[in-house]
Scaffold this active site. Structure first.
Site, mmCIF file in Angstrom:
data_model
loop_
_atom_site.group_PDB
_atom_site.id
_atom_site.type_symbol
_atom_site.label_atom_id
_atom_site.label_comp_id
_atom_site.label_asym_id
_atom_site.label_seq_id
_atom_site.Cartn_x
_atom_site.Cartn_y
_atom_site.Cartn_z
ATOM 1 N N GLU A 199 0.803 -1.216 0.000
ATOM 2 C CA GLU A 199 0.000 0.000 0.000
ATOM 3 C C GLU A 199 0.840 1.271 0.000
ATOM 4 O O GLU A 199 1.937 1.315 0.550
ATOM 5 C CB GLU A 199 -0.941 0.007 1.214
ATOM 6 C CG GLU A 199 -2.014 -1.067 1.133
ATOM 7 C CD GLU A 199 -2.971 -1.077 2.309
ATOM 8 O OE1 GLU A 199 -4.073 -1.632 2.152
ATOM 9 O OE2 GLU A 199 -2.627 -0.545 3.383
ATOM 10 N N CYS A 207 3.230 8.840 0.772
ATOM 11 C CA CYS A 207 3.745 7.948 1.819
ATOM 12 C C CYS A 207 3.942 6.581 1.170
ATOM 13 O O CYS A 207 2.962 5.938 0.764
ATOM 14 C CB CYS A 207 2.765 7.869 2.977
ATOM 15 S SG CYS A 207 3.265 6.697 4.266
ATOM 16 N N CYS A 220 6.386 -6.681 7.084
ATOM 17 C CA CYS A 220 7.464 -6.150 7.920
ATOM 18 C C CYS A 220 7.893 -7.216 8.918
ATOM 19 O O CYS A 220 7.075 -8.014 9.367
ATOM 20 C CB CYS A 220 6.983 -4.901 8.668
ATOM 21 S SG CYS A 220 8.301 -4.023 9.543
ATOM 22 N N CYS A 262 6.384 -4.342 15.547
ATOM 23 C CA CYS A 262 6.025 -3.280 16.488
ATOM 24 C C CYS A 262 4.572 -3.479 16.913
ATOM 25 O O CYS A 262 3.700 -3.714 16.084
ATOM 26 C CB CYS A 262 6.212 -1.910 15.846
ATOM 27 S SG CYS A 262 7.937 -1.540 15.420
ATOM 28 N N CYS A 316 1.502 -1.291 15.401
ATOM 29 C CA CYS A 316 1.448 -1.065 13.953
ATOM 30 C C CYS A 316 0.814 -2.253 13.241
ATOM 31 O O CYS A 316 1.253 -3.400 13.425
ATOM 32 C CB CYS A 316 2.866 -0.822 13.431
ATOM 33 S SG CYS A 316 2.958 -0.622 11.644
#
Length: 347
Positions: free
Chosen positions: A94, A107, A114, A118, A121
């Site tokens: 995205e 962005c 990932c 975290c 997130c």
């Protein structure tokens, strides 16, 4: 002869020149091909209309020209546009277009998923599939720029690497993408309008300094002591706050580039005045230009909530009282899961 599986955008101009000469074509044809794939962002060899059909057929035989395709687009009530892109091998990633009166910002993502996990997130709850290649990152920016021109009548003014993934764990591709984006024969954007945001990879922050990069750097801090940061950001185990302070100072010494701290406020976790004191202590050890205080955007997987407006105001007032250059960043695109920390390839 080149393998038909070779991506032509992974060749340097000199390599295309060599290929062109072997075909018996004039050398300047290589420059035309290079302009089509970067400056004009052609997505198929047939679009290269100033080349002969035979030459285009040879290119199609010997190379591939994979590109991102827009798979889905969502429009927020506040003007933010989120796009889901599909890669040539079927992965989804995205990117977000964030318009304001003064600037239009892209962005962009650097990885598919990932690996950092975290806790606040949404992307952190997705397995990392692979890194994006530099030409795929370039495509993200190109597609978001097309949207910006079509919807808002103006080009992108800024790029932030704050989407899916950790940019410094895809170091070479991110730097190569920025090189192409800022090149006169690419998009020609000033590196001063690009910010790379990292969860904190000290070794690679130092490497950025050694590379004398020209873009800005943002550190996602989000907690101002190691115990709390470890709780929400496992990367802190191997990159503690002191190591990041030292790396940021090294980066600044080498580049004199702008550094920003990013700090999301979580209710009853990092929003007390004691937390503010610890943040101030870190701020004073680094030549940072700004602390971005960010609204938390709730996600389904996480236990965190937003602090009250009164607590946010008190936190901001305390920073201001202690001469910290801080700005409260209001979330954009929350209604389409496009805000900070919400990118997760949903729906």
């Amino acid at each position: 002869m080149k393998s038909a599986s070779q991506n032509i955008r992974h060749l340097e101009l000199a390599e295309i020149e060599s290929y062109v000469e072997k075909l018996g074509e004039k050398k300047f044809r290589a420059k035309q091909v290079y302009e089509w794939i970067w400056l004009k962002q052609a997505r198929h060899f047939d679009e290269m209309t100033n080349l002969s059909k035979d030459f285009r057929a040879n290119l199609g035989r010997d190379f591939v020209l994979p590109s991102l395709a827009t798979d889905a687009t969502q429009y927020s009530d506040d003007g933010t546009v989120k796009s889901r892109f599909k890669t040539h091998d079927g992965h989804l990633v995205e990117g977000v277009l964030i318009p304001t009166d003064k600037r239009n910002t892209a962005c962009v993502s650097s990885q598919i998923g990932c690996s950092l996990s975290c806790k606040f997130c949404a992307t952190g709850y997705i397995d990392r599939k692979r890194n994006l290649d530099y030409d795929e990152i370039y495509d993200e920016v190109a597609l978001l720029n097309e949207q910006s021109e079509k919807i808002y009548g103006k080009k992108l003014s800024n790029i932030v690497f704050m989407g899916m993934g950790e940019p410094l764990l895809n170091y070479k591709n991110v730097l190569k993408a920025i090189e192409r984006i800022t090149s006169p024969d690419g998009m020609g954007m000033s590196p001063r309008r690009i910010t790379v945001s990292t969860a904190g990879v000290a070794k690679q922050i130092r490497a950025l300094g050694d590379s004398k990069v020209k873009f800005k750097l943002a550190l996602s801090l989000h907690a101002a002591n190691d115990a709390k940061r470890h709780e929400i950001m496992p990367i802190n185990d191997s990159n503690n706050i002191q190591s990041l302070i030292e790396a940021l100072n090294y980066f600044y010494k080498q580049t004199k580039n702008e550094i920003t701290f990013e700090y999301i406020l979580f209710n009853e976790f990092n929003d007390s005045l004691k937390d503010a004191d610890e943040l101030i202590r870190i701020y004073r050890q680094v030549p940072a230009d700004l602390v971005n205080i960010i609204e938390y955007n709730p996600i389904a997987f996480a236990k965190f909530t937003k602090p009250s407006e009164e607590k946010v105001d008190a936190f901001m007032a305390y920073l201001e009282k202690h001469k910290v250059n801080a700005r409260l960043r209001r979330s954009r695109g929350k209604d389409i899961d496009a805000a900070c920390g919400q990118l997760a390839n949903k729906g």
